[in-house]
Design a protein around this motif. Structure first.
Motif, PDB file in Angstrom:
ATOM      1  N   THR A   8      47.595  78.005  49.461  1.00  0.00           N
ATOM      2  CA  THR A   8      46.479  77.476  48.690  1.00  0.00           C
ATOM      3  C   THR A   8      46.015  76.173  49.318  1.00  0.00           C
ATOM      4  O   THR A   8      46.788  75.499  50.023  1.00  0.00           O
ATOM      5  N   ASN A  10      44.474  74.123  47.056  1.00  0.00           N
ATOM      6  CA  ASN A  10      44.367  73.382  45.807  1.00  0.00           C
ATOM      7  C   ASN A  10      45.519  72.375  45.734  1.00  0.00           C
ATOM      8  O   ASN A  10      46.660  72.741  45.486  1.00  0.00           O
ATOM      9  N   LYS A  13      47.509  72.243  42.522  1.00  0.00           N
ATOM     10  CA  LYS A  13      48.462  73.343  42.390  1.00  0.00           C
ATOM     11  C   LYS A  13      49.698  73.088  43.248  1.00  0.00           C
ATOM     12  O   LYS A  13      50.826  73.390  42.854  1.00  0.00           O
ATOM     13  N   ALA A  91      38.636  82.197  38.827  1.00  0.00           N
ATOM     14  CA  ALA A  91      38.283  81.063  39.685  1.00  0.00           C
ATOM     15  C   ALA A  91      36.819  81.075  40.093  1.00  0.00           C
ATOM     16  O   ALA A  91      36.271  80.040  40.482  1.00  0.00           O
ATOM     17  N   ARG A  92      36.170  82.229  39.997  1.00  0.00           N
ATOM     18  CA  ARG A  92      34.777  82.340  40.421  1.00  0.00           C
ATOM     19  C   ARG A  92      33.901  82.981  39.335  1.00  0.00           C
ATOM     20  O   ARG A  92      32.887  83.608  39.637  1.00  0.00           O
ATOM     21  N   HIS A  97      33.168  79.530  43.529  1.00  0.00           N
ATOM     22  CA  HIS A  97      34.624  79.456  43.476  1.00  0.00           C
ATOM     23  C   HIS A  97      35.086  78.030  43.192  1.00  0.00           C
ATOM     24  O   HIS A  97      34.667  77.077  43.850  1.00  0.00           O
ATOM     25  N   GLY A  98      35.946  77.901  42.172  1.00  0.00           N
ATOM     26  CA  GLY A  98      36.591  76.624  41.913  1.00  0.00           C
ATOM     27  C   GLY A  98      35.795  75.618  41.104  1.00  0.00           C
ATOM     28  O   GLY A  98      36.234  74.480  40.961  1.00  0.00           O
ATOM     29  N   ASP A  99      34.651  76.009  40.559  1.00  0.00           N
ATOM     30  CA  ASP A  99      33.874  75.090  39.714  1.00  0.00           C
ATOM     31  C   ASP A  99      34.405  75.200  38.286  1.00  0.00           C
ATOM     32  O   ASP A  99      33.921  75.983  37.475  1.00  0.00           O
ATOM     33  N   ASP A 100      35.432  74.405  37.985  1.00  0.00           N
ATOM     34  CA  ASP A 100      36.146  74.544  36.719  1.00  0.00           C
ATOM     35  C   ASP A 100      35.225  74.414  35.511  1.00  0.00           C
ATOM     36  O   ASP A 100      35.270  75.229  34.583  1.00  0.00           O
ATOM     37  N   ASN A 103      32.906  77.328  35.086  1.00  0.00           N
ATOM     38  CA  ASN A 103      33.636  78.532  34.687  1.00  0.00           C
ATOM     39  C   ASN A 103      33.976  78.519  33.203  1.00  0.00           C
ATOM     40  O   ASN A 103      33.733  79.500  32.486  1.00  0.00           O
ATOM     41  N   PHE A 157      43.816  71.582  35.103  1.00  0.00           N
ATOM     42  CA  PHE A 157      42.655  72.054  35.846  1.00  0.00           C
ATOM     43  C   PHE A 157      42.296  73.442  35.335  1.00  0.00           C
ATOM     44  O   PHE A 157      42.928  73.971  34.424  1.00  0.00           O
ATOM     45  N   GLY A 158      41.254  74.021  35.888  1.00  0.00           N
ATOM     46  CA  GLY A 158      40.840  75.353  35.469  1.00  0.00           C
ATOM     47  C   GLY A 158      40.380  75.376  34.023  1.00  0.00           C
ATOM     48  O   GLY A 158      39.573  74.547  33.598  1.00  0.00           O
TER      49      GLY A 158
END
Length: 206
Positions: A8, A10, A13, A91-92, A97-100, A103, A157-158
């Motif tokens: 990863t 991240n 993480k 995640a997408r 991708h990754g825009d918490d 999302n 996160f997330g």
């Protein structure tokens, strides 16, 4: 000290996994590397339909490219009112991708009319370990709870800010790192993975 790749980029993480493994492994220490710590290679798309399939795609490729034991996880939020989605697309989910924030805001918008008693959800995590000699291992973790109507907290996160775990009065984003590790899907899966690592990787001096 054994070197293990976490497939990863991240950093949050990576820090989370190192913290959990250090606590679970005790004297059996490992040095955890992320993808930014090894020679760059093209990452394969996550085309699996399950968390386990995606975790193995990443772990196999990392091990093949680096020769290191490789850990990879795939995790996400499964919302009952969305028939288990976002799931592997967590995640997408909003398209990027990754825009918490985008999302979890999309999830909130999609279930805005769902009553509180029908907002059940689970965080799900599958962690894969692939060893250079070809052996593969999978472990799972789950945290059940519900989706709130607005985000709370700045940690994690997330989807952490919108998820209230069963028996909690704070979202995952309001918990301390240690509190979150104790109850989260990833914490549960990684503690199981730590047990496996202790068995399959020989202890080395720090």
């Amino acid at each position: 000290m054994n070197k293990v790749l976490l497939a990863t980029r991240n950093r949050k993480k990576l820090v989370e996994l190192q913290r959990i493994l250090d606590g679970a492994l005790g004297a059996h220490r490992i040095a955890l590397l992320g993808l930014d710590d090894v020679e760059q290679y093209p990452e394969l798309p996550e085309t699996g339909l399950t968390f386990g399939e995606n975790a193995l795609i990443k772990a196999r490729e990392g091990c093949r490219r680096t020769g290191l034991p490789t850990i990879a996880d795939d995790s996400g939020l499964a919302v009952d009112a969305l028939n288990g989605m976002p799931g592997v697309f967590s995640a997408r989910w909003s398209g990027q991708h990754g825009d918490d924030r985008a999302n979890f805001q999309l999830v909130l918008d999609q279930i805005a009319d769902v009553p509180d008693e029908q907002r059940a959800a689970s965080f799900v995590c599958t962690v894969a370990l692939v060893l250079p000699e070809g052996k593969e291992h999978l472990v799972d973790g789950r945290q059940s709870g519900q989706v709130l109507r607005a985000p709370r907290g700045d940690g994690g996160f997330g989807y952490d800010p919108i998820f209230l775990g069963d028996g909690q009065d704070r979202t995952n984003a309001e918990l301390t790192p240690a509190e979150k590790d104790a109850v989260s899907h990833r914490g549960k899966a990684l503690r199981e993975m730590a047990k496996l690592i202790a068995k399959v990787l020989p202890p080395t001096a720090a």
